[in-house]
Write an enzyme that holds these catalytic residues in place. Structure first.
Site, short mmCIF file in Angstrom:
data_model
loop_
_atom_site.label_atom_id
_atom_site.label_comp_id
_atom_site.label_asym_id
_atom_site.label_seq_id
_atom_site.Cartn_x
_atom_site.Cartn_y
_atom_site.Cartn_z
N TYR A 77 0.83 -1.21 0.00
CA TYR A 77 0.00 0.00 0.00
C TYR A 77 0.86 1.26 0.00
O TYR A 77 1.78 1.39 0.81
CB TYR A 77 -0.90 -0.02 1.23
CG TYR A 77 -2.12 0.88 1.18
CD1 TYR A 77 -2.71 1.26 -0.02
CD2 TYR A 77 -2.72 1.31 2.36
CE1 TYR A 77 -3.84 2.06 -0.05
CE2 TYR A 77 -3.86 2.10 2.35
CZ TYR A 77 -4.42 2.48 1.13
OH TYR A 77 -5.54 3.27 1.11
N SER A 81 1.01 -7.99 1.42
CA SER A 81 0.13 -6.97 1.99
C SER A 81 -0.88 -6.49 0.94
O SER A 81 -1.68 -7.31 0.46
CB SER A 81 0.95 -5.83 2.60
OG SER A 81 0.15 -5.03 3.44
N GLN A 82 -0.88 -5.20 0.57
CA GLN A 82 -1.75 -4.81 -0.54
C GLN A 82 -1.45 -5.66 -1.77
O GLN A 82 -2.35 -6.05 -2.51
CB GLN A 82 -1.57 -3.33 -0.90
CG GLN A 82 -2.41 -2.92 -2.12
CD GLN A 82 -2.14 -1.52 -2.60
OE1 GLN A 82 -2.96 -0.63 -2.41
NE2 GLN A 82 -0.99 -1.31 -3.23
N ASP A 90 0.44 -10.68 13.34
CA ASP A 90 0.22 -9.54 12.45
C ASP A 90 -0.88 -8.64 13.01
O ASP A 90 -2.05 -9.02 13.03
CB ASP A 90 -0.16 -10.04 11.05
CG ASP A 90 -0.07 -8.97 9.98
OD1 ASP A 90 -0.20 -7.77 10.31
OD2 ASP A 90 0.13 -9.33 8.81
N HIS A 97 3.66 -8.29 10.56
CA HIS A 97 3.63 -7.72 9.22
C HIS A 97 5.05 -7.29 8.86
O HIS A 97 5.40 -6.10 8.89
CB HIS A 97 2.67 -6.53 9.20
CG HIS A 97 2.01 -6.30 7.88
ND1 HIS A 97 1.00 -7.09 7.39
CD2 HIS A 97 2.22 -5.35 6.94
CE1 HIS A 97 0.60 -6.63 6.22
NE2 HIS A 97 1.34 -5.57 5.92
#
Length: 319
Positions: A92, A183-184, A273, A302
């Site tokens: 992101y 992630s994203q 996470d 994360h």
């Protein structure tokens, strides 16, 4: 083990909290029809970055609503036959990364295509034009407008459109296209394989954009999800529209797309996470009906998951 979420045995059964809109399938059928009606106007432009074994290009195409989308494209120089390709998606707000980060797969004979998400840290456009808030975050971009104007709708479509473009490149074996991201990037990997089910294999890692209601209920609407809290504070401070808002977010919730995936899945998750809570990731993983496996890192959050890059490479090498 330490816990920030459910115990593992509960995670393995969890099916999500967020609402699946009743017209979800019709929504994405209409979206894909719009995507397929766009003339992509593909440009492939040599980049000045070069290495002895691969050629580097900037690839541009026109996505929905007229945005020009950019991707880095690295092609093995001496490949004489159609070869596999790997599509990469970034985290992101950032971008597709350095050319050098693509060269390992290129050296193995893969074409590598890394997309810049529209309106984030790379060269892809965000055409804008939505009603309501545009100041903070892409999850809530278009939330006060028609549901067809949600920004992540367009970004998800970009992933599928790019995959189809890659499959049509003469040097690429259309039956050997894979996708990955963290992630994203993990969320976009899932969206890509759901909306373009010809993706052969996919390796999403701790995917973002899943089970928004669960994130909020855990009081983890912070970090990457902070815009959810910001939206309520600014536009619905008493949560009178909570059901409406989370229902609308359901259109861009990857757990509801997961059942469309046909390719083989390898997914990585860290059980500590607090950015993308494990339960939100399991909500997506548990809905995948294609062949799948999970790589679990109990003490990691994360962050980099040691050895997982090698596991993913091994997973892709027999495509």
């Amino acid at each position: 083990m330490p816990l920030i979420d459910m115990p593992l045995n509960e995670l393995q059964k969890y099916q999500g909290s967020s609402i699946r809109p009743v017209d979800f399938d019709e929504y994405w059928t209409r979206a894909l029809d719009e995507m397929r009606s766009v003339e992509p106007c593909i440009e492939i432009i040599p980049n000045e970055f070069t290495v002895s074994f691969a050629d580097c290009y900037d690839l541009y195409f026109t996505g929905v609503r007229g945005a020009r989308i950019h991707a880095k494209y690295v092609k093995p120089k001496y490949s004489k036959e159609a070869h596999p390709a790997i599509i990469q998606f970034h985290g992101y707000t950032v971008n597709s990364g350095d050319w050098s980060s693509k060269l390992g797969y290129a050296a193995l004979g893969y074409s590598v295509i890394a997309m810049d998400a529209r309106g984030q840290g790379g060269y892809s456009e965000d055409k804008g034009g939505v009603k309501g808030n545009t100041h903070y975050g892409h999850i809530i971009r278009g939330l006060d407008d028609d549901k067809d104007n949600l920004l992540f709708r367009h970004t998800f479509l970009d992933t599928a459109q790019l995959a189809a473009i890659v499959m049509e490149l003469p040097e690429v074996d259309e039956n050997c296209v894979v996708a990955t991201g963290w992630s994203q990037g993990g969320a976009l990997t899932i969206a890509c394989a759901a909306l373009e089910p010809r993706i052969k294999k996919l390796a999403p890692v701790y995917p973002f954009l899943s089970d928004y209601q669960r994130v909020y209920n855990m009081d983890l609407a912070k970090d990457a999800y902070e815009e959810l809290r910001t939206y309520f504070r600014l536009f619905d401070p008493q949560h009178k529209r909570e059901v409406e808002i989370f229902t609308k977010l359901g259109y861009i919730d990857i757990q509801h797309l997961a059942t469309r995936i046909k390719g083989e899945v390898l997914m990585g998750v860290g059980l500590m996470d607090s950015v993308c809570p494990p339960s939100t990731q399991f909500a997506t993983f548990n809905k995948i009906t294609a062949p799948k496996r999970l790589e679990i890192f109990p003490d990691f959050g994360h962050e980099d998951l040691p050895g997982l890059h090698d596991i993913i490479l091994d997973f892709f090498c027999d495509v």
